[in-house]
Design an enzyme around this catalytic site. Structure first.
Site, mmCIF file in Angstrom:
data_model
loop_
_atom_site.group_PDB
_atom_site.id
_atom_site.type_symbol
_atom_site.label_atom_id
_atom_site.label_comp_id
_atom_site.label_asym_id
_atom_site.label_seq_id
_atom_site.Cartn_x
_atom_site.Cartn_y
_atom_site.Cartn_z
ATOM 1 C CG ASN A 19 -0.480 -0.092 2.556
ATOM 2 O OD1 ASN A 19 0.826 0.636 2.832
ATOM 3 N ND2 ASN A 19 -1.051 -0.661 3.751
ATOM 4 C CG ASN A 53 -4.530 -7.243 6.715
ATOM 5 O OD1 ASN A 53 -4.209 -6.067 6.556
ATOM 6 N ND2 ASN A 53 -5.830 -7.493 6.795
ATOM 7 C CE LYS A 100 3.244 4.023 34.103
ATOM 8 N NZ LYS A 100 4.541 4.719 34.094
ATOM 9 C CE1 TYR A 154 -3.019 -3.801 0.635
ATOM 10 C CE2 TYR A 154 -4.896 -4.851 -0.364
ATOM 11 C CZ TYR A 154 -4.351 -4.239 0.808
ATOM 12 O OH TYR A 154 -4.906 -4.513 2.027
ATOM 13 C CE LYS A 180 -10.087 -0.458 1.845
ATOM 14 N NZ LYS A 180 -10.183 -0.386 3.255
ATOM 15 C CG MET A 181 -8.810 2.394 -5.621
ATOM 16 S SD MET A 181 -8.906 2.448 -7.153
ATOM 17 C CE MET A 181 -7.354 3.064 -7.502
ATOM 18 C CE LYS A 182 -4.920 -1.046 0.834
ATOM 19 N NZ LYS A 182 -5.521 -0.384 2.244
ATOM 20 C CG ASP A 211 -6.915 2.629 2.705
ATOM 21 O OD1 ASP A 211 -6.434 3.755 3.295
ATOM 22 O OD2 ASP A 211 -6.981 1.854 3.344
ATOM 23 C CG ASN A 213 -3.173 2.211 3.638
ATOM 24 O OD1 ASN A 213 -3.450 2.034 2.318
ATOM 25 N ND2 ASN A 213 -3.232 1.064 4.626
ATOM 26 C CD GLU A 237 -9.896 2.758 4.521
ATOM 27 O OE1 GLU A 237 -10.673 2.497 3.983
ATOM 28 O OE2 GLU A 237 -8.716 1.991 5.354
ATOM 29 C CD GLU A 263 -6.632 0.613 8.217
ATOM 30 O OE1 GLU A 263 -7.436 0.625 7.540
ATOM 31 O OE2 GLU A 263 -5.373 0.015 8.214
ATOM 32 C CG ASP A 290 -9.306 -5.114 13.288
ATOM 33 O OD1 ASP A 290 -10.049 -5.656 13.967
ATOM 34 O OD2 ASP A 290 -8.679 -5.270 12.166
ATOM 35 C CG HIS A 320 -8.364 -2.746 9.246
ATOM 36 N ND1 HIS A 320 -7.766 -3.547 10.053
ATOM 37 C CD2 HIS A 320 -7.685 -2.822 8.267
ATOM 38 C CE1 HIS A 320 -6.542 -4.084 9.552
ATOM 39 N NE2 HIS A 320 -6.610 -3.512 8.285
ATOM 40 C CD GLU A 339 -10.802 -3.631 5.236
ATOM 41 O OE1 GLU A 339 -10.354 -3.789 6.211
ATOM 42 O OE2 GLU A 339 -10.021 -3.272 4.015
ATOM 43 C CB SER A 340 -14.564 -9.192 2.898
ATOM 44 O OG SER A 340 -14.644 -9.312 1.571
ATOM 45 C CE1 TYR A 341 -7.689 -5.786 3.377
ATOM 46 C CE2 TYR A 341 -8.672 -7.271 5.301
ATOM 47 C CZ TYR A 341 -8.064 -6.074 4.838
ATOM 48 O OH TYR A 341 -7.802 -4.894 5.727
HETATM 49 MG MG MG Z 1 -7.271 1.001 5.494
#
Ligand code: MG
Length: 387
Positions: A19, A53, A100, A154, A180-182, A211, A213, A237, A263, A290, A320, A339-341
């Site tokens: 990404n 991931n 802590k 990606y 979705k794409m990067k 996205d 990232n 995103e 995320e 997530d 995420h 989300e799903s990959y």
């Molecule tokens: Mg993302």
């Protein structure tokens, strides 16, 4: 009843993709098993979990701190009021003894991974799918039909627009209607060309999310916002650093469409700060916390309470990670989806074998626990660890 063992192993989920920020050629995950002395349907109850991931395996923290705290606690102190099941909240408190506040780092990933396995065991002992158990605990109606979108797009060596279009088409062919794409791993001009190629491919059949990232500084994030607002995107995103709330807030002036982030926020306090200072808009923006990275479902319930206090609906959450844990939370607690990959991070991501995506939604099967037993390639790897 008691927890008799906690096992963990670091497993590869490597892939030659990248990404805008990292490549996944060395990516790993922690797989954990919480072994109980309870028997259901002639089989010992074992709960399983893994981390999402993007963060690496957490074996060191699990072995050196969290495993011992579970196994050394008085077993009765980890049970619910009936004494007949585990209490994930009490186990969470035992894991976090002598930790802590603040400085969440990645201990939240280690705890989130164990928390997933503990909820899996708890729902199995109760003989219920986790999403039904959660709905019952919260006094609400479960909705087994969950929105899912396909995350991919990606950067990949040698991948051109034709390959990117074919990838997105394949998601539509599998029933998705949001893809979705990067972005941010190339120049703005190149990303515009990639986005326009995908929009031409999917036409009116689907919506596109992008996205970055967390790659952009304020200037770049605004430049992209001005370009992206010309397209009918599903969301924009993680434009800037996940902890730069001022950047996120400034961006709203330049991007009227939906934005998404969260995320990489690993605690309810961080989530609350995003809502306080990030300028996120509850009528259109999306929150992607997530649980598998951020102290698990026990903490996610606190995050949902922080949302409630800030006037946000759980429907604005689409986590995420692409794992079945968040699918259960979505179905049980009324999140907006998950989300799903479809082609990545196997065997951990994805759905039970019987589940099909239709019109951008799946229907949860009625499997005890999180549902890992319904995904044959995943449960095979899990049982190698503990059964
Ligand atoms: Mg993302």
């Amino acid at each position: 009843m008691r927890i008799v063992d906690v096992r963990e192993i670091t497993q590869p989920i490597a892939s030659p993709i990248r990404n805008a920020y990292i490549d996944f050629t060395k990516m790993t995950t922690s797989l954990v098993a919480v072994v109980t002395d309870v028997v259901r349907d002639g089989r010992r109850v074992v709960g399983y979990g893994f981390n999402s991931n993007g963060r690496y395996g957490q074996g060191g923290l699990i072995r050196e701190r969290f495993r011992g705290r579970i196994l050394e606690a008085d077993p009765r102190s980890l049970l619910d009021g009936t004494g007949e099941n585990l209490d994930p909240h009490r186990i969470w408190a035992a894991m976090m003894a002598n930790e802590k506040p603040g400085g969440h780092g990645e201990r939240s990933v280690a705890v989130g991974t164990l928390d997933m396995a503990i909820w899996d065991a708890t729902a199995k002992i109760a003989g219920q799918p986790l999403f039904r158990l959660l709905a019952e605990q919260e006094g609400r109606e479960a909705d087994p039909r969950v929105f899912v979108y396909a995350a991919g797009g990606y950067y990949y060596p040698g991948k051109d627009d034709t390959a990117l279009r074919a990838e997105m088409r394949s998601y539509l062919d599998r029933g998705y209607n949001v893809v979705k794409m990067k972005i941010g791993g190339a120049s703005l001009a190149e990303d515009r060309r990639r986005i326009e190629a995908v929009l031409a491919e999917i036409g009116a059949d689907a919506r596109l999310a992008v996205d970055a990232n967390g790659r952009f500084d304020l200037e770049t994030a605004i430049a992209y916002a001005k370009a992206l607002r010309e397209y009918p995107l599903f969301w924009y995103e993680e434009a800037g650093d996940p902890l730069d709330y001022a950047l996120q807030a400034a961006l709203a002036e330049f991007y009227p469409g939906p934005m998404a982030t969260g995320e990489n926020l690993f605690s309810h306090q961080d989530a609350r700060n995003l809502l306080r200072y990030g300028g996120m808009r509850p009528d259109r923006d999306w929150l992607q916390f997530d649980c598998a990275l951020s102290y698990g479902l026990v903490e996610y319930l606190r995050t949902l309470e922080a949302l409630h206090q800030a006037g946000w609906s759980p429907r604005r959450c689409i986590p995420h990670g692409g794992h079945q844990m968040s699918l259960n939370i979505a179905a049980g607690l009324g999140l907006g989806g998950n989300e799903s990959y479809p082609d990545l991070f196997q065997p951990y991501g994805g759905f039970p074998d019987s589940v099909r995506v239709e019109d951008g939604h799946i229907v949860m099967p009625e499997l005890p626990g999180i549902g890992f037993e319904g995904k044959s390639d995943l449960i095979r790897v899990m049982r190698e660890l503990a059964e």
